[in-house]
Design an enzyme around this catalytic site. Structure first.
Site, PDB file in Angstrom:
ATOM      1  N   TYR A 110      65.125 -65.448  12.412  1.00 29.81           N
ATOM      2  CA  TYR A 110      64.864 -64.059  12.783  1.00 29.81           C
ATOM      3  C   TYR A 110      65.594 -63.095  11.847  1.00 29.81           C
ATOM      4  O   TYR A 110      65.074 -62.032  11.507  1.00 29.81           O
ATOM      5  CB  TYR A 110      65.284 -63.827  14.245  1.00 29.81           C
ATOM      6  CG  TYR A 110      64.875 -62.475  14.767  1.00 29.81           C
ATOM      7  CD1 TYR A 110      63.577 -62.251  15.214  1.00 29.81           C
ATOM      8  CD2 TYR A 110      65.790 -61.432  14.813  1.00 29.81           C
ATOM      9  CE1 TYR A 110      63.194 -61.000  15.694  1.00 29.81           C
ATOM     10  CE2 TYR A 110      65.415 -60.189  15.297  1.00 29.81           C
ATOM     11  CZ  TYR A 110      64.124 -59.977  15.733  1.00 29.81           C
ATOM     12  OH  TYR A 110      63.756 -58.748  16.194  1.00 29.81           O
ATOM     13  N   GLU A 111      66.793 -63.474  11.407  1.00 29.68           N
ATOM     14  CA  GLU A 111      67.603 -62.610  10.544  1.00 29.68           C
ATOM     15  C   GLU A 111      67.177 -62.641   9.080  1.00 29.68           C
ATOM     16  O   GLU A 111      67.705 -61.892   8.265  1.00 29.68           O
ATOM     17  CB  GLU A 111      69.079 -62.996  10.674  1.00 29.68           C
ATOM     18  CG  GLU A 111      69.686 -62.655  12.023  1.00 29.68           C
ATOM     19  CD  GLU A 111      69.293 -63.613  13.142  1.00 29.68           C
ATOM     20  OE1 GLU A 111      69.260 -63.172  14.304  1.00 29.68           O
ATOM     21  OE2 GLU A 111      69.002 -64.805  12.852  1.00 29.68           O
ATOM     22  N   CYS A 160      63.548 -72.449   9.410  1.00 31.81           N
ATOM     23  CA  CYS A 160      62.826 -73.487  10.145  1.00 31.81           C
ATOM     24  C   CYS A 160      62.855 -73.138  11.630  1.00 31.81           C
ATOM     25  O   CYS A 160      63.934 -72.975  12.213  1.00 31.81           O
ATOM     26  CB  CYS A 160      63.477 -74.845   9.901  1.00 31.81           C
ATOM     27  SG  CYS A 160      62.722 -76.174  10.864  1.00 31.81           S
ATOM     28  N   VAL A 161      61.665 -73.023  12.210  1.00 35.28           N
ATOM     29  CA  VAL A 161      61.537 -72.771  13.638  1.00 35.28           C
ATOM     30  C   VAL A 161      60.752 -73.946  14.216  1.00 35.28           C
ATOM     31  O   VAL A 161      59.637 -74.230  13.783  1.00 35.28           O
ATOM     32  CB  VAL A 161      60.807 -71.440  13.923  1.00 35.28           C
ATOM     33  CG1 VAL A 161      60.788 -71.148  15.416  1.00 35.28           C
ATOM     34  CG2 VAL A 161      61.443 -70.286  13.158  1.00 35.28           C
ATOM     35  N   ILE A 162      61.362 -74.633  15.172  1.00 38.33           N
ATOM     36  CA  ILE A 162      60.736 -75.819  15.773  1.00 38.33           C
ATOM     37  C   ILE A 162      60.283 -75.475  17.188  1.00 38.33           C
ATOM     38  O   ILE A 162      61.049 -74.904  17.976  1.00 38.33           O
ATOM     39  CB  ILE A 162      61.725 -77.002  15.774  1.00 38.33           C
ATOM     40  CG1 ILE A 162      62.108 -77.358  14.328  1.00 38.33           C
ATOM     41  CG2 ILE A 162      61.107 -78.214  16.479  1.00 38.33           C
ATOM     42  CD1 ILE A 162      63.203 -78.399  14.195  1.00 38.33           C
ATOM     43  N   GLU A 178      60.016 -75.605  24.478  1.00 42.55           N
ATOM     44  CA  GLU A 178      59.267 -75.568  25.730  1.00 42.55           C
ATOM     45  C   GLU A 178      58.897 -74.154  26.166  1.00 42.55           C
ATOM     46  O   GLU A 178      58.170 -73.985  27.134  1.00 42.55           O
ATOM     47  CB  GLU A 178      60.087 -76.249  26.822  1.00 42.55           C
ATOM     48  CG  GLU A 178      60.310 -77.726  26.556  1.00 42.55           C
ATOM     49  CD  GLU A 178      61.165 -78.384  27.621  1.00 42.55           C
ATOM     50  OE1 GLU A 178      61.480 -77.731  28.637  1.00 42.55           O
ATOM     51  OE2 GLU A 178      61.519 -79.553  27.420  1.00 42.55           O
ATOM     52  N   HIS A 223      59.404 -68.675  22.999  1.00 48.10           N
ATOM     53  CA  HIS A 223      60.343 -68.167  22.003  1.00 48.10           C
ATOM     54  C   HIS A 223      59.837 -68.448  20.586  1.00 48.10           C
ATOM     55  O   HIS A 223      59.907 -67.582  19.710  1.00 48.10           O
ATOM     56  CB  HIS A 223      61.713 -68.821  22.235  1.00 48.10           C
ATOM     57  CG  HIS A 223      62.775 -68.385  21.282  1.00 48.10           C
ATOM     58  ND1 HIS A 223      63.390 -67.158  21.357  1.00 48.10           N
ATOM     59  CD2 HIS A 223      63.334 -69.024  20.229  1.00 48.10           C
ATOM     60  CE1 HIS A 223      64.286 -67.057  20.394  1.00 48.10           C
ATOM     61  NE2 HIS A 223      64.267 -68.177  19.690  1.00 48.10           N
ATOM     62  N   PHE A 230      57.556 -66.109   2.110  1.00 47.34           N
ATOM     63  CA  PHE A 230      57.707 -66.721   3.422  1.00 47.34           C
ATOM     64  C   PHE A 230      57.815 -68.232   3.250  1.00 47.34           C
ATOM     65  O   PHE A 230      56.820 -68.928   3.116  1.00 47.34           O
ATOM     66  CB  PHE A 230      56.490 -66.360   4.286  1.00 47.34           C
ATOM     67  CG  PHE A 230      56.546 -66.882   5.692  1.00 47.34           C
ATOM     68  CD1 PHE A 230      57.236 -66.196   6.673  1.00 47.34           C
ATOM     69  CD2 PHE A 230      55.881 -68.047   6.043  1.00 47.34           C
ATOM     70  CE1 PHE A 230      57.268 -66.662   7.985  1.00 47.34           C
ATOM     71  CE2 PHE A 230      55.902 -68.517   7.339  1.00 47.34           C
ATOM     72  CZ  PHE A 230      56.600 -67.828   8.314  1.00 47.34           C
ATOM     73  N   ARG A 264      58.601 -82.015   5.497  1.00 47.79           N
ATOM     74  CA  ARG A 264      58.229 -80.891   4.635  1.00 47.79           C
ATOM     75  C   ARG A 264      59.418 -80.276   3.903  1.00 47.79           C
ATOM     76  O   ARG A 264      59.275 -79.287   3.202  1.00 47.79           O
ATOM     77  CB  ARG A 264      57.516 -79.836   5.478  1.00 47.79           C
ATOM     78  CG  ARG A 264      56.134 -80.284   5.899  1.00 47.79           C
ATOM     79  CD  ARG A 264      55.594 -79.548   7.118  1.00 47.79           C
ATOM     80  NE  ARG A 264      54.238 -79.994   7.441  1.00 47.79           N
ATOM     81  CZ  ARG A 264      53.936 -81.130   8.051  1.00 47.79           C
ATOM     82  NH1 ARG A 264      54.887 -81.955   8.423  1.00 47.79           N
ATOM     83  NH2 ARG A 264      52.677 -81.450   8.297  1.00 47.79           N
TER      84      ARG A 264
END
Length: 165
Positions: free
Chosen positions: A66-67, A89-91, A94, A97, A122, A136
């Protein structure tokens, strides 16, 4: 051929160009450090391989993906940069978010690029699980950090061809 069976970071068909004299910032998230550290290694390797001098690479660490947006914005206050590479990296978890963070970062990176009229790349993995991220970031699918570096070089060279008036 399914992408699950090949390295997606093959640049043999691309004319990347010479990055000598170009100056880049790499803004990298510290969250998911195992993955983002590998992305950073790939990005630095890609820049150096194509002629960027080591002293023309500035690494800036921020807490999370986010930053990355505000990090890129802060870095581009220094107009000497030819581009910024944002690595994170955003995983998927549940909750929703994941969706909010991915959307905010993607839009934010685009907005910073428009604001400064500079390439802001990006290089954020948005995966379902850690294994996909590892695949990746230097695994069987190559390294998206290196891909982001190649994109930054190509876009910086395009920007040089068409300078702002």
């Amino acid at each position: 051929m399914s992408s699950s069976l090949k390295n997606l970071s093959d640049f043999s068909h691309l004319e990347v160009g010479n990055a000598e004299g170009l100056k880049f910032a790499i803004v990298v998230a510290q969250w998911n450090a195992q993955v983002t550290g590998a992305l950073l290694d790939g990005a630095v390797t890609g820049l150096l391989k194509h002629g960027t001098q080591e002293n023309n690479i500035e690494v800036v660490r921020v807490p999370g993906s986010y930053e990355l947006v505000s990090g890129a914005d802060i870095v581009l206050r220094d107009s000497s940069f030819d581009g910024v590479i944002c690595l994170g990296c955003v995983i998927q978890g549940e909750t929703r978010h994941f969706d909010f963070i991915c959307d905010a970062v993607a839009n934010g990176v685009a907005n910073v690029a428009i604001k400064y009229n500079k390439p802001v790349i990006f290089g954020v993995l948005t995966t379902d699980n850690l294994q996909q991220a590892l695949d990746r970031s230097g695994g069987i699918h190559g390294n998206k950090g290196e891909e982001a570096a190649i994109t930054a070089i190509q876009m910086a060279l395009v920007s040089q061809r068409f300078p702002a008036v």
